[in-house]
Write a protein that holds these residues in place. Structure first.
Motif, short mmCIF file in Angstrom:
data_model
loop_
_atom_site.label_atom_id
_atom_site.label_comp_id
_atom_site.label_asym_id
_atom_site.label_seq_id
_atom_site.Cartn_x
_atom_site.Cartn_y
_atom_site.Cartn_z
N GLY A 78 0.80 -1.20 0.00
CA GLY A 78 0.00 0.00 0.00
C GLY A 78 0.84 1.26 0.00
N SER A 79 0.16 2.39 0.13
CA SER A 79 0.81 3.69 0.07
C SER A 79 0.69 4.42 1.40
CB SER A 79 0.19 4.53 -1.06
OG SER A 79 0.53 3.99 -2.31
N PHE A 80 1.83 4.75 1.94
CA PHE A 80 1.93 5.47 3.22
C PHE A 80 3.40 5.84 3.39
CE2 PHE A 80 2.18 0.90 3.77
CZ PHE A 80 3.37 0.73 4.45
N GLY A 81 3.68 6.78 4.24
CA GLY A 81 5.06 7.09 4.57
C GLY A 81 5.89 7.55 3.39
N SER A 82 5.29 8.23 2.41
CA SER A 82 6.02 8.74 1.24
C SER A 82 6.81 7.63 0.55
CB SER A 82 6.97 9.87 1.66
OG SER A 82 6.29 10.93 2.27
N ARG A 83 6.22 6.45 0.42
CA ARG A 83 6.98 5.29 -0.04
C ARG A 83 6.72 4.90 -1.49
NH1 ARG A 83 4.57 0.10 0.05
NH2 ARG A 83 6.50 -0.82 0.81
N THR A 84 5.69 5.45 -2.13
CA THR A 84 5.25 4.87 -3.39
C THR A 84 6.30 4.97 -4.48
OG1 THR A 84 2.93 5.24 -2.88
CG2 THR A 84 3.50 4.98 -5.19
N MET A 85 6.89 6.16 -4.69
CA MET A 85 7.88 6.28 -5.75
C MET A 85 9.16 5.52 -5.41
SD MET A 85 6.56 7.90 -8.22
CE MET A 85 5.16 6.90 -7.75
N VAL A 86 9.45 5.36 -4.13
CA VAL A 86 10.68 4.67 -3.74
C VAL A 86 10.48 3.16 -3.79
CG1 VAL A 86 12.40 4.39 -1.92
CG2 VAL A 86 11.34 6.63 -2.31
N ALA A 87 9.52 2.66 -3.03
CA ALA A 87 9.29 1.21 -2.98
C ALA A 87 8.54 0.71 -4.20
CB ALA A 87 8.53 0.85 -1.70
#
Length: 782
Positions: free
Chosen positions: A539-548
């Motif tokens: 999922g998307s949380f913690g400003s992670r989408t572009m990184v993970a």
């Protein structure tokens, strides 16, 4: 493919307009209640009007006989459901596990906050369900309540969970070398301290929480349709609550009007609705009205804090100590203790402070449970160090910006091990600060201040250096999934474990498809938020989408190319090692040093045909991965803002705002600016007007509508100047650092800094409402 948008114009780095807006702005979005099974019942939850009370009895006799009512469930009826979990274990002093109050779908025996659900009514219409809920008679025995963390931890406070959590203490969490910090503070030339409050806020989503649940008795399988930030984690937790295999539950998370971290968990309503769907043999739907949501949604922030900063005679930072009382609410939500404990590394800021220690004491109160909210501890940590620096500059009589500049971590020191937990892999903090200072025209500030004073106004300048962690935890970042299916015509479907709830993911992942595979945007379909369609995800949380998520897409793309090389080599009758792939324009496999080649579409067509494939090669052109970036990343930036204060009314006007941000590689400048703008708006809102308030004696929630809970409007905000200071990271294939929370992390301290400068005071707690500002001015005049 009509060729209207070339991949070269739509790849990574291009300012592409949001693809999803074509449907969202035309009313074609698909939200939770846009697709409801025929015959669905309407659910209404009867909620506690008391902050603390025992349930002596519940009489549903009359309500069950009312028109349209198909069923009523109380806590006793669903006692077989397991309590909602907490995934962040902490301990009491001495090491005993933290107490875990039973967080049930419907309250049993007692309620612990206003809005705690005690019964579910299902009827043919929402009006019939509401009428029946009002006819239920509950015999209450009220108890004393406590709503603030500091008050809850004080001796003699009413206990939220008598016998389970003595003194309302949930945990005590310590990080850092406390002895070394104490010694440094004792021997420092200067020590400044500040007590401050981080106020409680409501998420205020555009779309209130909603859910639709149904059960298929033939398959023995449940389905839940609800806007959540991660369909797979929510499915897994709900399956455990229901006592069923995860394969027996499908979670669909459609379009969603905002989340901000507060929709990343299973809720009481999810569990109760799923149980009711099976028990009643009918689909069932529920949508919160605004007041119900504000009384039952998780809240964010809410801490009492003390910060101490030790400095040398020359102004070098020597040590930092922070003590926090964190409000957890009445129950431990899935990530309840996370915000107050998991991102304390941010206390280091962008500075060379060698010794840092923190103590957090979690408190139970008679309020809604706390959950991560945009930044989840990062804004709180940055606020602590940045406010301490402002106070130190004031007491030492030095310039705030120069004091910061003196203590910045230099670029040549990267990677840099901070004084607490984090190791920064990259960043040029001095450059970002210099960019912001130049763009904000600091030399012109005195003239702007004089002009304000000539009009009877006060002008203040605020500054904050912000840094946050994204896509953590550090050293062991969580993985994310991506599956790419290239069809025979060269179009592709990307099945992603991340989730778009307003950030523009459908756009940026198409940009990645363009840069990595040469696919035009209209040839790419994005699928997410469905546990049956997407095999796994976080999922998307913690400003992670572009990184993970970007790492996963890059890895899957590499596997598509690797497989495509084998097929292309057969088509071109050469060795696989001679094949080169060029993504732009169009995606082409070619024999090195020649003009012989085939397109990705031609390779895909061959992959779906039985003849051209190499012996033993499976048909189709697909790739799937669950990949993690090499490490967490650390977005950072410098925020400068100017406010005007009307001394007669206390009204604050945000006049100028400049930020220079390092989010690594910028995938889409338009969307990055939008994320920064939105984050600043939320930070400004909390700084000057937003506050979830409770009556101290009764525990009643005093901000349960937008008549009582203020939100910033477009007219409250100036034009933002957002500058990019990209320092790409080597921890992921894209070089991205995350941008979703960066604006909020810096805005809170920057805005309060400007207000204090305008008022001529060292500190003013948020929210700086006109009343508080006016009172501070009156105090200063005495």
């Amino acid at each position: 493919m009509d060729g209207s948008v070339l991949p070269t114009e739509a790849g990574i780095g291009a300012p592409v307009r949001r693809h999803e807006d074509k449907r969202l702005l035309r009313g074609l979005g698909r939200y939770t209640e846009d697709e409801v099974p025929p015959g669905a019942l309407h659910a209404v939850f009867l909620r506690s009007p008391h902050a603390a009370a025992r349930i002596l009895s519940i009489d549903t006799t009359d309500a069950r006989e009312m028109p349209g009512v198909r069923g009523i469930l109380t806590g006793a009826d669903i006692a077989g459901l397991r309590p909602l979990p907490c995934a962040v274990p902490r301990a009491l002093p001495g090491g005993a596990p933290m107490p875990r109050p039973p967080y049930r779908a419907l309250a049993v025996e007692a309620v612990a906050h206003v809005g705690d659900p005690v019964a579910l009514v299902a009827a043919d219409t929402a009006a019939q369900a509401r009428d029946a809920a009002e006819a239920i008679v509950v015999d209450w025995e009220t108890r004393p309540a406590v709503t603030e963390a500091a008050a809850a931890l004080a001796p003699g406070a009413p206990e939220v969970w008598p016998g389970l959590a003595p003194g309302n203490l949930a945990f005590e969490w310590k990080l850092g070398d406390h002895a070394a910090v104490a010694a440094a503070i004792a021997g420092a030339a200067h020590v400044v301290s500040l007590d401050f409050r981080i106020s409680r806020v409501v998420g205020a989503f555009m779309e209130p929480r909603a859910a639709v649940a149904w059960h298929d008795p033939a398959e023995g399988r449940f389905t839940l349709r609800s806007g959540v930030q991660g369909a797979h984690p929510v499915r897994d937790e709900l399956a455990a609550i229901l006592g069923i295999p995860a394969s027996s539950l499908r979670v669909i998370s459609p379009d969603m009007g905002g989340a901000f971290g507060l929709r990343g968990q299973p809720t009481q309503e999810h569990a109760a609705l799923l149980f009711a769907a099976r028990a009643l043999g009918r689909p069932i739907r529920w949508t919160a009205d605004r007041t119900e949501g504000m009384q039952s949604d998780p809240h964010g922030r809410d801490t009492h804090n003390r910060v101490e900063l030790a400095l040398s005679a020359e102004g070098d930072f020597l040590a930092l100590r922070v003590e926090t009382a964190a409000n957890l609410g009445a129950y431990l939500a899935l990530m309840g203790p996370h915000a107050s404990t998991n991102n304390l590394g941010g206390l280091a800021g962008v500075y060379r402070t060698p010794r840092i220690a923190a103590t957090v004491r979690g408190a139970f109160t008679n309020t809604q449970p706390l959950a991560p909210y945009r930044g989840a501890g990062r804004p709180e940590a940055t606020y602590a160090i940045e406010r301490a620096i402002d106070v130190a500059a004031s007491r030492l009589g030095v310039d705030r910006i120069e004091l910061r500049r003196r203590n910045l971590i230099p670029r040549e020191a990267m990677p840099y091990k901070t004084g607490l937990i984090f190791t920064y892999d990259s960043g040029d903090f001095a450059r970002g600060m210099a960019m912001a200072v130049e763009a904000a025209d600091l030399p012109g500030f005195p003239a702007r201040r004089a002009a304000s004073e000539a009009r009877g106004m006060r002008r203040g300048l605020g500054v904050a250096n912000a840094i946050e962690i994204s896509a953590g935890p550090p050293r062991t970042p969580a993985p994310e999934s991506a599956e790419i299916r290239v069809n025979a015509d060269g179009s592709a479907t990307f099945l992603l474990g991340t989730h778009n709830h307003g950030q523009g993911h459908e756009t940026v992942f198409r940009q990645m498809a363009a840069s990595m595979l040469g696919l035009a945007p209209e040839m790419v379909r994005i699928v997410a938020g469905d546990t049956d369609a997407v095999s796994q995800g976080r999922g998307s949380f913690g400003s992670r989408t572009m990184v993970a998520g970007g790492t996963a897409v890059a890895r899957a793309s590499e596997r598509i190319i690797e497989r495509g090389r084998r097929i292309a080599a057969r088509l071109l009758e050469c060795d696989e090692g001679d094949i080169e792939f060029t993504p732009l324009p169009g995606g082409r496999f070619a024999v090195a040093g020649t003009d012989k080649g085939v397109t990705l579409a031609q390779v895909a067509a061959a992959a779906h045909a039985p003849g051209p494939l190499p012996p033993g090669e499976d048909g189709g052109l697909t790739a799937q991965t669950m990949a993690a970036p090499g490490d967490a990343t650390f977005p950072n930036g410098c925020h400068l803002c100017e406010v005007e204060v009307d001394p007669e009314t206390g009204r604050i006007t945000l006049d100028r705002y400049t930020v220079a941000d390092d989010v690594g590689t910028v995938v889409n400048p338009l969307l990055m600016h939008g994320q920064i703008h939105g984050g600043i708006a939320q930070g400004f809102g909390q700084a000057v007007m937003e506050e979830a308030r409770f009556d101290a004696e009764s525990g009643q929630f005093l901000a349960a509508s937008f008549m009582d809970y203020a939100l910033p409007r477009a007219g409250d905000l100036p034009e933002f100047e957002v500058l990019s200071n990209p320092q790409p990271t080597a921890t992921n294939p894209i070089g991205a650092k995350g941008a979703g929370e960066a604006g909020t992390v810096g805005a809170l301290p920057a805005v309060i800094s400007a207000i204090c400068d305008a008022l001529g005071v060292e500190h003013l707690d948020m929210p700086a409402t006109p009343e508080r500002v006016w009172a501070a001015l009156q105090d200063a005049r005495r």
